[in-house]
Design a protein around this motif. Structure first.
Motif, mmCIF file in Angstrom:
data_model
loop_
_atom_site.group_PDB
_atom_site.id
_atom_site.type_symbol
_atom_site.label_atom_id
_atom_site.label_comp_id
_atom_site.label_asym_id
_atom_site.label_seq_id
_atom_site.Cartn_x
_atom_site.Cartn_y
_atom_site.Cartn_z
ATOM 1 N N SER A 76 0.811 -1.213 0.000
ATOM 2 C CA SER A 76 0.000 0.000 0.000
ATOM 3 C C SER A 76 0.846 1.265 0.000
ATOM 4 O O SER A 76 0.321 2.364 -0.174
ATOM 5 C CB SER A 76 -0.920 0.006 1.217
ATOM 6 O OG SER A 76 -0.166 -0.080 2.414
ATOM 7 N N PHE A 77 2.157 1.135 0.206
ATOM 8 C CA PHE A 77 3.027 2.308 0.189
ATOM 9 C C PHE A 77 2.916 3.045 -1.142
ATOM 10 O O PHE A 77 2.973 4.281 -1.186
ATOM 11 C CB PHE A 77 4.475 1.886 0.435
ATOM 12 C CG PHE A 77 5.467 3.030 0.356
ATOM 13 C CD1 PHE A 77 5.636 3.888 1.427
ATOM 14 C CD2 PHE A 77 6.216 3.248 -0.784
ATOM 15 C CE1 PHE A 77 6.537 4.938 1.360
ATOM 16 C CE2 PHE A 77 7.125 4.287 -0.865
ATOM 17 C CZ PHE A 77 7.285 5.145 0.211
ATOM 18 N N TYR A 78 2.767 2.306 -2.231
ATOM 19 C CA TYR A 78 2.654 2.954 -3.534
ATOM 20 C C TYR A 78 1.432 3.872 -3.585
ATOM 21 O O TYR A 78 1.488 4.973 -4.138
ATOM 22 C CB TYR A 78 2.577 1.904 -4.636
ATOM 23 C CG TYR A 78 3.836 1.078 -4.754
ATOM 24 C CD1 TYR A 78 5.008 1.616 -5.281
ATOM 25 C CD2 TYR A 78 3.859 -0.247 -4.325
ATOM 26 C CE1 TYR A 78 6.166 0.861 -5.380
ATOM 27 C CE2 TYR A 78 5.020 -1.010 -4.420
ATOM 28 C CZ TYR A 78 6.168 -0.458 -4.946
ATOM 29 O OH TYR A 78 7.323 -1.205 -5.041
ATOM 30 N N PHE A 79 0.330 3.435 -2.997
ATOM 31 C CA PHE A 79 -0.862 4.292 -2.959
ATOM 32 C C PHE A 79 -0.625 5.493 -2.042
ATOM 33 O O PHE A 79 -1.060 6.616 -2.332
ATOM 34 C CB PHE A 79 -2.074 3.488 -2.455
ATOM 35 C CG PHE A 79 -2.302 2.194 -3.177
ATOM 36 C CD1 PHE A 79 -2.068 2.082 -4.542
ATOM 37 C CD2 PHE A 79 -2.742 1.081 -2.494
ATOM 38 C CE1 PHE A 79 -2.277 0.889 -5.203
ATOM 39 C CE2 PHE A 79 -2.961 -0.121 -3.145
ATOM 40 C CZ PHE A 79 -2.728 -0.223 -4.494
ATOM 41 N N ASP A 80 0.072 5.243 -0.936
ATOM 42 C CA ASP A 80 0.337 6.326 0.003
ATOM 43 C C ASP A 80 1.197 7.416 -0.633
ATOM 44 O O ASP A 80 1.006 8.613 -0.364
ATOM 45 C CB ASP A 80 1.037 5.782 1.258
ATOM 46 C CG ASP A 80 0.185 4.800 2.031
ATOM 47 O OD1 ASP A 80 -1.046 4.821 1.849
ATOM 48 O OD2 ASP A 80 0.758 3.999 2.809
ATOM 49 N N VAL A 81 2.164 7.016 -1.466
ATOM 50 C CA VAL A 81 3.020 7.989 -2.137
ATOM 51 C C VAL A 81 2.191 8.868 -3.080
ATOM 52 O O VAL A 81 2.359 10.095 -3.115
ATOM 53 C CB VAL A 81 4.154 7.270 -2.905
ATOM 54 C CG1 VAL A 81 4.844 8.229 -3.852
ATOM 55 C CG2 VAL A 81 5.161 6.692 -1.935
ATOM 56 N N VAL A 82 1.301 8.243 -3.838
ATOM 57 C CA VAL A 82 0.449 9.029 -4.744
ATOM 58 C C VAL A 82 -0.440 9.961 -3.936
ATOM 59 O O VAL A 82 -0.599 11.144 -4.283
ATOM 60 C CB VAL A 82 -0.396 8.093 -5.636
ATOM 61 C CG1 VAL A 82 -1.317 8.919 -6.538
ATOM 62 C CG2 VAL A 82 0.506 7.210 -6.489
ATOM 63 N N ASP A 83 -1.014 9.445 -2.862
ATOM 64 C CA ASP A 83 -1.860 10.291 -2.012
ATOM 65 C C ASP A 83 -1.091 11.501 -1.497
ATOM 66 O O ASP A 83 -1.603 12.631 -1.470
ATOM 67 C CB ASP A 83 -2.375 9.484 -0.813
ATOM 68 C CG ASP A 83 -3.449 8.482 -1.191
ATOM 69 O OD1 ASP A 83 -4.042 8.633 -2.272
ATOM 70 O OD2 ASP A 83 -3.676 7.550 -0.396
ATOM 71 N N ALA A 84 0.140 11.273 -1.079
ATOM 72 C CA ALA A 84 0.939 12.372 -0.518
ATOM 73 C C ALA A 84 1.152 13.472 -1.540
ATOM 74 O O ALA A 84 1.057 14.670 -1.227
ATOM 75 C CB ALA A 84 2.279 11.834 -0.023
ATOM 76 N N VAL A 85 1.429 13.093 -2.781
ATOM 77 C CA VAL A 85 1.651 14.099 -3.826
ATOM 78 C C VAL A 85 0.356 14.805 -4.173
ATOM 79 O O VAL A 85 0.309 16.045 -4.289
ATOM 80 C CB VAL A 85 2.262 13.429 -5.077
ATOM 81 C CG1 VAL A 85 2.303 14.412 -6.246
ATOM 82 C CG2 VAL A 85 3.661 12.908 -4.776
ATOM 83 N N LYS A 86 -0.723 14.045 -4.329
ATOM 84 C CA LYS A 86 -1.979 14.649 -4.757
ATOM 85 C C LYS A 86 -2.584 15.550 -3.686
ATOM 86 O O LYS A 86 -3.244 16.540 -4.004
ATOM 87 C CB LYS A 86 -2.976 13.548 -5.156
ATOM 88 C CG LYS A 86 -2.633 12.836 -6.458
ATOM 89 C CD LYS A 86 -2.789 13.749 -7.662
ATOM 90 C CE LYS A 86 -2.640 12.988 -8.965
ATOM 91 N NZ LYS A 86 -2.861 13.834 -10.155
ATOM 92 N N ARG A 87 -2.371 15.204 -2.420
ATOM 93 C CA ARG A 87 -2.884 16.080 -1.359
ATOM 94 C C ARG A 87 -2.176 17.431 -1.383
ATOM 95 O O ARG A 87 -2.799 18.473 -1.173
ATOM 96 C CB ARG A 87 -2.706 15.414 0.008
ATOM 97 C CG ARG A 87 -3.770 14.412 0.379
ATOM 98 C CD ARG A 87 -3.735 14.074 1.863
ATOM 99 N NE ARG A 87 -2.465 13.445 2.242
ATOM 100 C CZ ARG A 87 -2.263 12.131 2.279
ATOM 101 N NH1 ARG A 87 -3.253 11.304 1.960
ATOM 102 N NH2 ARG A 87 -1.095 11.653 2.656
ATOM 103 N N ARG A 88 -0.887 17.401 -1.623
ATOM 104 C CA ARG A 88 -0.108 18.637 -1.603
ATOM 105 C C ARG A 88 -0.213 19.410 -2.910
ATOM 106 O O ARG A 88 -0.265 20.658 -2.899
ATOM 107 C CB ARG A 88 1.352 18.311 -1.314
ATOM 108 C CG ARG A 88 2.216 19.548 -0.995
ATOM 109 C CD ARG A 88 1.977 20.081 0.400
ATOM 110 N NE ARG A 88 2.396 19.149 1.430
ATOM 111 C CZ ARG A 88 3.648 19.041 1.879
ATOM 112 N NH1 ARG A 88 4.599 19.827 1.398
ATOM 113 N NH2 ARG A 88 3.939 18.176 2.827
ATOM 114 N N THR A 89 -0.227 18.696 -4.030
ATOM 115 C CA THR A 89 -0.275 19.341 -5.356
ATOM 116 C C THR A 89 -1.318 18.623 -6.207
ATOM 117 O O THR A 89 -0.988 17.765 -7.031
ATOM 118 C CB THR A 89 1.110 19.276 -6.039
ATOM 119 O OG1 THR A 89 1.537 17.921 -6.108
ATOM 120 C CG2 THR A 89 2.140 20.086 -5.283
ATOM 121 N N PRO A 90 -2.590 18.944 -6.017
ATOM 122 C CA PRO A 90 -3.664 18.176 -6.651
ATOM 123 C C PRO A 90 -3.578 18.103 -8.168
ATOM 124 O O PRO A 90 -4.008 17.111 -8.770
ATOM 125 C CB PRO A 90 -4.935 18.913 -6.194
ATOM 126 C CG PRO A 90 -4.533 19.628 -4.949
ATOM 127 C CD PRO A 90 -3.109 20.006 -5.140
#
Length: 831
Positions: free
Chosen positions: A581-595
């Protein structure tokens, strides 16, 4: 059945014995001669084998206290000596239920067992509808899917360590099962295809074809799985064929160093089988096979002979023949493969072992060499269960009973596949699974150079080049032979090739040279795959290893956005301890900060890693990633889409067919990708043509590739180059040819051919942009992987630098998006 080869002569045996006694490496013929030793010759052979065993293992002889769990006795094969496999009419149920499996395992744990031996028939659902229906009703795609689920329950509820013997497996299936087992195995039995012919014991058994079984053993090696294999003596094979099987096993172990034990098992005729009247191997014949195995495999290999298939007197002689292990012995379950042969008691084995001056020691299913040094042989999640039973010497703690694994955090439990598929409901972020990749030394075959040594008459070559260029100019397909001729173009012919390719470029995309403002984020350099071209990967214990936090990833994405980037390209090493699930977490982290940031992330190797950790399909993993905000994926991890070359470059990376499957799956889900080739190492133009053709076929079917990116091999710090196995990258002329030929072969399929300024430098890129290429890549802002390999061209290009370089060749610079929209035009449309 075809005629067996003749036995070796007495002279050959005497010569082989002398060489064995001197410790000289033996040929196949000499090993075959040893397998035929009898009488005085056998006594000499046993003495050599015993001496080698003592050299490697001293006075220790081991065994594993196990419980035998027959998951299913259904099988699609028809082995003529087998009583394990049964038709549905003779079984109460197609499979043991999960509760029955756990009950057997729990009884084993109470009796002090530490190994749960999972044995089953090969893919019964392919033969029996009742097996298929049973699995379907319970939500399992296959027998192996079910094996994984019950292995998890055994570990979590009893603490026993699964050893899986599920038969023939694919690379991906082994990768999935590695996460839930301490070791695996498959008996090679024989290397003789002759025994699969009509009249042979393996006729009608597709899973017993030697090449098929050898591929499973090799894939287990690529994935660094501690593996058990062996030979079956007396099913109609000759001494030479026995030696051939031992050589096959030895050679695979030399390449991958993962074969933990070799079983030499004697055939026993059983009533009710086609071979009920077949002669069993005599005592001397079997002893010669065991001793030959020890000599061929060397002092360090663990050589085992099942104690229940020999009488007490013969067991003593097996120790004389060089075994150092009695195998798995169960105090509570029978040998379901040989039910007529009960296990000897541990006390009886102790007495036999002591009679030869040896000490009996209990081991785990995974041998000390792998258990005490788990990197890379144990999946991250398997390390705690193994450690819980591990003694100071890497063997078992005598008398210790396994206990359920006390997971404190429910999020770090394994989840069966049917539970894991709740991603769309938001459960994906909580899943925690662990996998492992691989690393290690391999023996490299020589590079493919036959094509380069070939001679073609100049007149013929010139004619083929002219023909190819005429066809290409008219947008007509060229043959593979003509493509190979283009890869020989020199001088005026090379100039002509570049002109034709540049004309095709102008027709396809005009005079714009595009680039994207982006940033690379390599979130970890911890990796255990073992790519021998890579200088980026580190082990977790190395001083230079790192793993970015999610906050650090988001910070870098935000910084890139503030500097005008529209894309982050995120890839990392295959870290054994990061959850799927780390791969999903990485995408989430980027999209939350820079949608609005475009996330271009995760190579097919990373997708394989994430999917197998979570035990979901590639489609399910990619769909979940897309739901989290993944936009496109890089088509890296392709290298050369030819497995022979791939296995030279890397031990454990996914096969070419799996790479293609993942790419096609992504395209089918609307996730586009780039496509790549890495060339100039141990490859040759025939591989290049086949690779580009394969890319073209995928594109014709899916239309999902945005670009094709030739990546010249950077050799300076690459292990495969430093070891003298690869050449120092492609020449400038080869780079011109690669980009130009790619433009021709992909004409009408992929409009964008990209140059790699990181690997080539700006000056070379300007020339290649006039030879069929039209894209300059990305600004990157930070580049690590190529730089660690020795690339000399920096870590960032600014837009101004791109613009200046493009204008010097009379072309128009255009900033693009990842999917090749014009950024300015897109902004105007948005406004």
């Amino acid at each position: 059945m075809p005629q067996a080869p003749a036995r070796p002569s007495g002279h050959e045996l005497r010569r082989a014995l002398v060489r064995a006694e001197r410790g000289v490496a033996l040929s196949l013929d000499e090993a075959a001669a040893l397998a035929g030793a009898r009488g005085e010759g056998l006594d000499r052979l046993l003495a050599v084998a015993a001496r080698l065993r003592d050299l490697g293992h001293g006075d220790i002889v081991t065994y594993s206290r196990k419980v035998f769990i027959p998951i299913t006795m259904l099988c699609r094969d028809h082995c003529h000596y087998c009583v394990f496999a049964k038709p549905p009419a003779k079984l109460e149920a197609p499979f043991l239920t999960p509760d029955e499996v756990v009950s057997i395992a729990r009884a084993g744990a109470e009796a002090g067992c530490k190994e749960a031996l999972f044995t089953l028939g090969d893919r019964p659902e392919d033969r029996y509808e009742i097996a298929r229906a049973w699995l379907d009703e319970r939500g399992f795609d296959s027998t192996l899917d079910y094996v994984r689920a019950v292995a998890i329950r055994v570990i979590e509820e009893t603490g026993l360590l699964p050893h899986l013997n599920p038969g023939v497996m694919s690379y991906e299936e082994i990768a999935r099962l590695k996460h839930v087992s301490a070791s695996m195995g498959i008996m090679l039995e024989t290397a003789s295809a002759r025994l699969s012919a009509k009249g042979g014991p393996h006729h009608g058994s597709p899973d017993k074809v030697p090449a098929v079984r050898l591929r499973t053993i090799e894939d287990a090696g690529r994935l660094a799985v501690p593996f058990t294999t062996g030979i079956l003596v007396g099913i109609g094979e000759t001494e030479r064929e026995r030696a051939e099987a031992l050589f096959e096993i030895r050679d695979l172990h030399r390449r991958y160093r993962n074969v933990q034990e070799v079983i030499v098992q004697n055939f026993r005729a059983k009533p009710g089988t086609a071979m009920h009247a077949a002669p069993e191997p005599g005592d001397e014949e079997f002893l010669a096979a065991v001793a030959t195995a020890r000599i061929v495999l060397g002092p360090r290999m663990h050589v085992q002979a099942p104690p229940n298939l020999s009488d007490p007197a013969q067991r003593l002689r097996l120790l004389d023949a060089g075994i150092d292990d009695w195998g798995g012995v169960s105090p509570i379950t029978p040998d379901h493969v040989n039910p007529e042969k009960p296990w000897p008691s541990i006390d009886a084995l102790q007495a036999t072992t002591s009679a030869r001056g040896k000490r009996l020691r209990e081991r785990l299913t995974v041998y000390p060499e792998f258990a005490a040094k788990p990197d890379p042989f144990l999946a991250g999640k398997m390390r705690a269960p193994v450690a819980a039973l591990l003694g100071h010497d890497g063997r078992a703690v005598e008398g210790q009973r396994p206990l359920p694994i006390p997971w404190q955090d429910p999020d770090v439990r394994w989840k069966p596949r049917t539970i894991a598929l709740t991603f769309a409901k938001g459960a994906g972020a909580g899943l925690r699974e662990d996998a492992d990749a691989v690393y290690g030394e391999i023996d490299l075959p020589p590079a493919t150079t036959d094509w380069e040594r070939g001679h073609v008459e100049p007149a013929r070559l010139e004619g083929e080049i002219r023909s190819a260029l005429r066809k290409a100019s008219a947008h007509r397909a060229i043959s593979d032979e003509e493509a190979l001729a283009l890869f020989r173009a020199e001088g005026d012919a090379l100039d002509a090739l570049c002109r034709v390719a540049d004309d095709l470029r102008a027709e396809a995309v005009g005079d714009d040279v595009t680039y994207v403002i982006n940033r690379n984020i390599n979130f970890t350099n911890v990796c255990y795959v073992g790519c021998r071209f890579c200088a980026f990967a580190q082990r977790e214990v190395d001083e230079e290893s790192y793993t970015l936090t999610l906050t650090e990833v988001a910070d870098r994405a935000q910084e890139a956005w503030e500097r005008g980037a529209t894309e982050v390209c995120m890839q990392g090493g295959i870290h054994p301890d990061l959850p799927g699930s780390f791969y999903f977490d990485v995408v989430d982290a980027v999209k939350r900060r820079t949608p609005a940031m475009h996330v271009h992330a995760f190579s097919p190797m990373e997708i394989l890693n994430g999917a197998t950790k979570l035990d979901v399909s590639f489609a399910e993993f990619l769909a979940e990633a897309k739901a989290h905000g993944l936009d496109t994926i890089p088509g890296t991890a392709a290298e050369i889409l030819d497995d022979e070359v791939r296995w030279v470059l890397t031990k454990g990376k996914l096969p070419a067919a799996t790479w293609e499957q993942i790419i096609r799956t992504a395209h089918g889900l609307g996730i586009r990708s780039s496509s790549t080739i890495m060339f100039g190492h141990v490859d040759a133009p025939p591989h290049w043509v086949a690779h580009i053709r394969r890319i073209g076929r995928i594109q014709a079917d899916t239309g999902g590739f945005t670009e094709f990116v030739p990546l010249p091999f950077v050799h300076q710090h690459a292990p495969i180059y430093l070891s003298g196995k690869a050449r120092p990258g492609a020449t400038f002329e080869e780079n011109l040819r690669m980009h130009a030929v790619a433009r021709i072969l992909l004409d009408g399929l992929i409009p964008n051919i990209q140059v790699s300024w990181v690997k080539l430098g700006v000056d070379a890129c300007r020339s290649i942009l006039q030879a069929g290429a039209n894209d300059f890549g990305g600004t990157l802002m930070e580049e690590t992987i190529s730089r660690m390999a020795g690339a000399e061209w920096g870590i960032e290009m600014t837009p101004d630098q791109f613009d200046d370089a493009i204008r010097t060749i009379g072309r128009t610079p255009v900033v693009r998006t990842t999917t090749y929209d014009d950024v300015e035009r897109k902004a105007r449309q948005a406004s």
